[in-house]
Every structure is written in C-alpha cells, then in structure tokens.
Design a protein around this motif. Sequence first.
Motif, mmCIF file in Angstrom:
data_model
loop_
_atom_site.group_PDB
_atom_site.id
_atom_site.type_symbol
_atom_site.label_atom_id
_atom_site.label_comp_id
_atom_site.label_asym_id
_atom_site.label_seq_id
_atom_site.Cartn_x
_atom_site.Cartn_y
_atom_site.Cartn_z
ATOM 1 N N PRO A 114 0.814 -1.233 0.027
ATOM 2 C CA PRO A 114 0.206 -0.109 0.019
ATOM 3 C C PRO A 114 0.746 1.278 0.003
ATOM 4 C CG PRO A 114 0.201 -0.832 2.324
ATOM 5 C CD PRO A 114 0.663 -1.784 1.421
ATOM 6 N N ALA A 115 0.263 2.487 -0.333
ATOM 7 C CA ALA A 115 0.973 3.721 -0.014
ATOM 8 C C ALA A 115 -0.330 4.591 0.737
ATOM 9 C CB ALA A 115 0.954 4.435 -1.424
ATOM 10 N N LEU A 116 0.069 5.129 1.805
ATOM 11 C CA LEU A 116 -0.808 5.900 2.605
ATOM 12 C C LEU A 116 -0.643 7.323 2.533
ATOM 13 C CD1 LEU A 116 0.249 4.341 6.156
ATOM 14 C CD2 LEU A 116 -1.791 3.898 4.730
ATOM 15 N N THR A 117 -2.029 7.871 2.463
ATOM 16 C CA THR A 117 -2.106 9.403 2.216
ATOM 17 C C THR A 117 -2.934 9.633 3.434
ATOM 18 O OG1 THR A 117 -2.997 8.999 -0.240
ATOM 19 C CG2 THR A 117 -3.522 11.164 0.804
ATOM 20 N N PHE A 118 -2.087 10.791 4.216
ATOM 21 C CA PHE A 118 -2.773 11.361 5.551
ATOM 22 C C PHE A 118 -3.593 12.441 5.465
ATOM 23 C CE2 PHE A 118 1.010 8.404 6.237
ATOM 24 C CZ PHE A 118 0.713 7.949 7.478
ATOM 25 N N PRO A 119 -4.599 12.471 6.321
ATOM 26 C CA PRO A 119 -5.313 13.816 6.631
ATOM 27 C C PRO A 119 -4.602 14.752 7.223
ATOM 28 C CG PRO A 119 -5.980 12.339 8.265
ATOM 29 C CD PRO A 119 -4.907 11.540 7.222
ATOM 30 N N ASP A 120 -5.151 16.000 6.849
ATOM 31 C CA ASP A 120 -4.292 17.185 7.581
ATOM 32 C C ASP A 120 -5.096 17.348 9.080
ATOM 33 O OD1 ASP A 120 -2.885 17.864 5.478
ATOM 34 O OD2 ASP A 120 -4.473 18.903 4.348
ATOM 35 N N THR A 121 -5.039 16.306 9.614
ATOM 36 C CA THR A 121 -5.558 16.543 11.041
ATOM 37 C C THR A 121 -4.322 15.613 12.219
ATOM 38 O OG1 THR A 121 -6.807 14.624 10.721
ATOM 39 C CG2 THR A 121 -8.033 16.540 10.358
ATOM 40 N N PRO A 122 -4.602 15.813 13.326
ATOM 41 C CA PRO A 122 -3.685 15.030 14.354
ATOM 42 C C PRO A 122 -4.052 13.523 14.464
ATOM 43 C CG PRO A 122 -4.853 16.962 15.326
ATOM 44 C CD PRO A 122 -5.230 16.877 14.063
ATOM 45 N N ALA A 123 -3.109 12.815 14.748
ATOM 46 C CA ALA A 123 -3.485 11.478 14.880
ATOM 47 C C ALA A 123 -4.449 11.252 16.153
ATOM 48 C CB ALA A 123 -2.249 10.620 15.448
ATOM 49 N N PRO A 124 -5.276 10.303 15.827
ATOM 50 C CA PRO A 124 -6.068 9.890 17.051
ATOM 51 C C PRO A 124 -5.370 9.685 18.279
ATOM 52 C CG PRO A 124 -6.552 8.564 15.138
ATOM 53 C CD PRO A 124 -5.468 9.295 14.810
ATOM 54 N N TYR A 155 2.795 -6.704 6.069
ATOM 55 C CA TYR A 155 2.379 -5.371 6.815
ATOM 56 C C TYR A 155 3.258 -4.260 6.021
ATOM 57 C CZ TYR A 155 6.923 -5.921 9.174
ATOM 58 O OH TYR A 155 8.359 -5.871 9.314
ATOM 59 N N TYR A 156 2.627 -2.964 6.364
ATOM 60 C CA TYR A 156 3.460 -1.842 5.729
ATOM 61 C C TYR A 156 3.291 -0.852 7.108
ATOM 62 C CZ TYR A 156 4.354 2.508 3.188
ATOM 63 O OH TYR A 156 4.840 3.607 2.999
ATOM 64 N N GLY A 157 4.243 -0.336 7.743
ATOM 65 C CA GLY A 157 4.448 0.657 8.663
ATOM 66 C C GLY A 157 4.876 1.906 8.402
ATOM 67 N N GLN A 158 4.284 3.000 8.836
ATOM 68 C CA GLN A 158 4.618 4.405 8.825
ATOM 69 C C GLN A 158 4.243 5.174 9.736
ATOM 70 O OE1 GLN A 158 3.295 5.633 4.704
ATOM 71 N NE2 GLN A 158 3.894 7.799 5.083
ATOM 72 N N VAL A 159 5.366 6.374 10.038
ATOM 73 C CA VAL A 159 4.870 7.101 11.097
ATOM 74 C C VAL A 159 3.760 8.061 10.722
ATOM 75 C CG1 VAL A 159 5.935 9.127 12.521
ATOM 76 C CG2 VAL A 159 7.009 6.944 12.084
ATOM 77 N N TRP A 160 2.948 8.404 11.628
ATOM 78 C CA TRP A 160 1.638 9.334 11.222
ATOM 79 C C TRP A 160 2.372 10.646 10.465
ATOM 80 C CZ3 TRP A 160 -3.705 8.591 11.808
ATOM 81 C CH2 TRP A 160 -4.415 10.080 11.337
ATOM 82 N N GLY A 161 1.833 10.709 9.279
ATOM 83 C CA GLY A 161 2.339 12.159 8.347
ATOM 84 C C GLY A 161 4.054 11.940 8.112
#
Length: 139
Positions: free
Chosen positions: A19-29, A55-61
């Motif tokens: 996968p590739a992740l696209t992050f929202p412009d909001t803080p992490a839950p 699995y695929y792991g990424q730091v939020w943003g």
Amino acid sequence: MTDQQQPLPTASGEFGDKPALTFPDTPAPADLAVQVLSRGDGELVEAGDDIEVNYYGQVWGGRMFDNSYDRGSSISFPIGVGAVIGGWDEGLVGQQVGSRVLLSIPPHLGYGERGMPQAGIGGTDTLVFVVDVKGTSRR
C-alpha cells in the motif's frame, strides 16, 4: 477503541499489494483506531494464535519505517499474548483471515516513551500499519 469521528489515512491497493498511505491534515487519534479496509472470509484470529501477515508501517504523517512487501515474505508471530506491540494485539485479534486492516497506534500501544530510535520511531510517534492477515493457526 475506535474513534470513527477522527479521519484516518487512506491506503491504496488491494489485499496482497504494497500500500501507499495518504494522511489527512489532522492530528493522529489519541486512541487505537482500527479500520477494516477489506474483510476476508477466513477464520477469526483468536488470542494465542500464531498469525501470518504482510504489513506496511509508517509514522503518522512521516516516513515508512518497515514493511514486509519489499522483502517478499510474510511474518508469523503469536498474537494477543504480548509478543508484539499492544496495538497489534488489540487490533488484530478478532479479525478474519483474508482481511486488510488499517491500524493507527498511539505511542502508549506502540513503542512507548523510548520509541525505537534504530527504526526512526520517536517516543511521541503514532504508528500507522496496513496489515494483510494471511493465515492463523491455533497453538
């Protein structure tokens, strides 16, 4: 456990694809968030099982820190018994084999205040994983 009010990243691809992740412009839950991206029809994962995942792991943003897709091999480990980070134990028990699951894991259910510096994970980092549950076996 899951706060559906808070936007979560979106993941590209289908089960089995990196996968590739696209992050929202909001803080992490602040709490663990679990979103089933596609539900499998296999056995339910139970605490104490050995599960096999990609699995695929990424730091939020931030950046990707690890994934099994590039290595071309899945991993297996006991689930729900404290052998992996708490967010995996809580978020993967009860999922069905064949499911693709997105986990947003706050620091206290990840690597805690120490983080994992060798992987580039800080103590305040929220971790996001896309996990493909490939199999389960009773121990």
